[in-house]
Motif scaffolding. Structure first.
Motif, PDB file in Angstrom:
ATOM      1  N   ILE A  80      -6.499 -31.554 -50.260  1.00 46.28           N
ATOM      2  CA  ILE A  80      -6.211 -30.518 -51.261  1.00 46.28           C
ATOM      3  C   ILE A  80      -7.471 -30.192 -52.050  1.00 46.28           C
ATOM      4  O   ILE A  80      -7.793 -29.021 -52.271  1.00 46.28           O
ATOM      5  CB  ILE A  80      -5.067 -30.971 -52.192  1.00 46.28           C
ATOM      6  N   ARG A  81      -8.205 -31.225 -52.460  1.00 48.52           N
ATOM      7  CA  ARG A  81      -9.435 -31.003 -53.237  1.00 48.52           C
ATOM      8  C   ARG A  81     -10.466 -30.241 -52.404  1.00 48.52           C
ATOM      9  O   ARG A  81     -11.129 -29.322 -52.913  1.00 48.52           O
ATOM     10  CB  ARG A  81     -10.000 -32.353 -53.700  1.00 48.52           C
ATOM     11  N   ALA A  82     -10.599 -30.603 -51.139  1.00 47.42           N
ATOM     12  CA  ALA A  82     -11.562 -29.910 -50.272  1.00 47.42           C
ATOM     13  C   ALA A  82     -11.173 -28.436 -50.119  1.00 47.42           C
ATOM     14  O   ALA A  82     -12.033 -27.553 -50.176  1.00 47.42           O
ATOM     15  CB  ALA A  82     -11.628 -30.583 -48.901  1.00 47.42           C
ATOM     16  N   ARG A  83      -9.882 -28.194 -49.947  1.00 45.90           N
ATOM     17  CA  ARG A  83      -9.426 -26.798 -49.830  1.00 45.90           C
ATOM     18  C   ARG A  83      -9.657 -26.043 -51.133  1.00 45.90           C
ATOM     19  O   ARG A  83     -10.091 -24.891 -51.126  1.00 45.90           O
ATOM     20  CB  ARG A  83      -7.955 -26.755 -49.445  1.00 45.90           C
ATOM     21  N   GLU A  84      -9.355 -26.694 -52.241  1.00 48.51           N
ATOM     22  CA  GLU A  84      -9.559 -26.056 -53.543  1.00 48.51           C
ATOM     23  C   GLU A  84     -11.032 -25.721 -53.745  1.00 48.51           C
ATOM     24  O   GLU A  84     -11.379 -24.608 -54.174  1.00 48.51           O
ATOM     25  CB  GLU A  84      -9.069 -26.985 -54.654  1.00 48.51           C
ATOM     26  N   LEU A  85     -11.903 -26.689 -53.421  1.00 46.49           N
ATOM     27  CA  LEU A  85     -13.345 -26.436 -53.565  1.00 46.49           C
ATOM     28  C   LEU A  85     -13.803 -25.340 -52.609  1.00 46.49           C
ATOM     29  O   LEU A  85     -14.665 -24.530 -52.963  1.00 46.49           O
ATOM     30  CB  LEU A  85     -14.134 -27.725 -53.329  1.00 46.49           C
ATOM     31  N   GLY A  86     -13.224 -25.312 -51.414  1.00 42.76           N
ATOM     32  CA  GLY A  86     -13.559 -24.253 -50.462  1.00 42.76           C
ATOM     33  C   GLY A  86     -13.173 -22.885 -50.984  1.00 42.76           C
ATOM     34  O   GLY A  86     -13.946 -21.919 -50.877  1.00 42.76           O
ATOM     35  N   VAL A  87     -11.981 -22.803 -51.573  1.00 47.80           N
ATOM     36  CA  VAL A  87     -11.523 -21.529 -52.141  1.00 47.80           C
ATOM     37  C   VAL A  87     -12.402 -21.140 -53.329  1.00 47.80           C
ATOM     38  O   VAL A  87     -12.784 -19.969 -53.474  1.00 47.80           O
ATOM     39  CB  VAL A  87     -10.035 -21.621 -52.547  1.00 47.80           C
ATOM     40  N   ARG A  88     -12.751 -22.109 -54.164  1.00 46.39           N
ATOM     41  CA  ARG A  88     -13.635 -21.812 -55.302  1.00 46.39           C
ATOM     42  C   ARG A  88     -15.005 -21.338 -54.825  1.00 46.39           C
ATOM     43  O   ARG A  88     -15.586 -20.416 -55.389  1.00 46.39           O
ATOM     44  CB  ARG A  88     -13.793 -23.044 -56.189  1.00 46.39           C
ATOM     45  N   ARG A  89     -15.518 -22.002 -53.784  1.00 47.31           N
ATOM     46  CA  ARG A  89     -16.813 -21.600 -53.230  1.00 47.31           C
ATOM     47  C   ARG A  89     -16.737 -20.164 -52.711  1.00 47.31           C
ATOM     48  O   ARG A  89     -17.623 -19.349 -52.975  1.00 47.31           O
ATOM     49  CB  ARG A  89     -17.240 -22.541 -52.101  1.00 47.31           C
ATOM     50  N   GLN A  90     -15.649 -19.871 -51.996  1.00 45.01           N
ATOM     51  CA  GLN A  90     -15.481 -18.504 -51.489  1.00 45.01           C
ATOM     52  C   GLN A  90     -15.399 -17.500 -52.643  1.00 45.01           C
ATOM     53  O   GLN A  90     -15.986 -16.413 -52.563  1.00 45.01           O
ATOM     54  CB  GLN A  90     -14.227 -18.402 -50.616  1.00 45.01           C
ATOM     55  N   ALA A  91     -14.673 -17.874 -53.689  1.00 40.48           N
ATOM     56  CA  ALA A  91     -14.559 -16.975 -54.841  1.00 40.48           C
ATOM     57  C   ALA A  91     -15.925 -16.772 -55.487  1.00 40.48           C
ATOM     58  O   ALA A  91     -16.284 -15.644 -55.851  1.00 40.48           O
ATOM     59  CB  ALA A  91     -13.557 -17.535 -55.855  1.00 40.48           C
ATOM     60  N   TYR A  92     -16.697 -17.852 -55.622  1.00 42.77           N
ATOM     61  CA  TYR A  92     -18.021 -17.741 -56.226  1.00 42.77           C
ATOM     62  C   TYR A  92     -18.942 -16.896 -55.345  1.00 42.77           C
ATOM     63  O   TYR A  92     -19.696 -16.052 -55.846  1.00 42.77           O
ATOM     64  CB  TYR A  92     -18.627 -19.120 -56.481  1.00 42.77           C
ATOM     65  N   GLU A  93     -18.891 -17.134 -54.042  1.00 44.42           N
ATOM     66  CA  GLU A  93     -19.722 -16.338 -53.125  1.00 44.42           C
ATOM     67  C   GLU A  93     -19.340 -14.857 -53.197  1.00 44.42           C
ATOM     68  O   GLU A  93     -20.207 -13.986 -53.162  1.00 44.42           O
ATOM     69  CB  GLU A  93     -19.587 -16.859 -51.691  1.00 44.42           C
TER      70      GLU A  93
END
Length: 175
Positions: A80-93
């Motif tokens: 869940i944390r990895a997915r959350e960080l992935g989504v945050r990274r995508q949002a930041y990008e």
């Protein structure tokens, strides 16, 4: 002493035979009682060992289940944390892409000549009047002086603005 007559012999031995039989029965009863006690003690010991083995197995099973559950929860939390960080990274990008796009769009506005002049002055201010300036295709300038370089492009301007946001950028997509 005179030996009893052969036909009287069985009758004379009858009390001895009865005593021997009683003694044999008593010994047999004692032996059977002792065997019963020993068998019961062995059964009790076997029952106690079986109960201890079952308790150990039950405890080990509970421990294994707890460890398994803990490991599974840890794995799920990490996923869940990895997915959350992935989504945050995508949002930041995506934020960076859009911000850079918007800042690059300044080249097509009436204000761009003034922005261009300010970036040119800033590069000269940072590196001195002898710096070599090259206009960047995305807008702005890259300036060089011996041993130094300054990026005064629109892309760098957007990146620095996002860097100044820092952790506040996350508030843009946080619930």
């Amino acid at each position: 002493m005179k030996s009893p007559a052969p036909d009287h012999l069985p009758a004379a031995l009858e009390p001895v035979r009865d005593r021997l039989l009683r003694a044999a029965r008593t010994d047999a009863e004692e032996l059977l009682a002792r065997a019963d006690r020993e068998a019961e003690a062995l059964l009790d010991e076997a029952r106690a060992q079986a109960a201890a083995i079952l308790d150990d197995a039950r405890h080990q099973g509970e421990t294994d289940a707890t460890q398994g559950r803990t490991a599974e929860l840890t794995r799920v939390r990490r996923t869940i944390r990895a997915r959350e960080l992935g989504v945050r990274r995508q949002a930041y990008e995506e934020l960076c892409r859009r911000a850079t796009e918007r800042v690059r769009g300044l080249r097509n506005t009436a204000d761009y000549p003034a922005i261009r002049d300010r970036l040119h002055r800033r590069a000269r201010q940072l590196l001195g009047p002898d710096a070599e300036l090259a206009e960047h295709p995305g807008g702005g300038f890259v300036a060089q002086a011996p041993g130094r370089q300054v990026d005064c492009t629109l892309d760098a301007l957007a990146a620095r603005a996002l860097d100044r946001l820092g952790a506040e950028a996350e508030s843009l997509w946080a619930p």
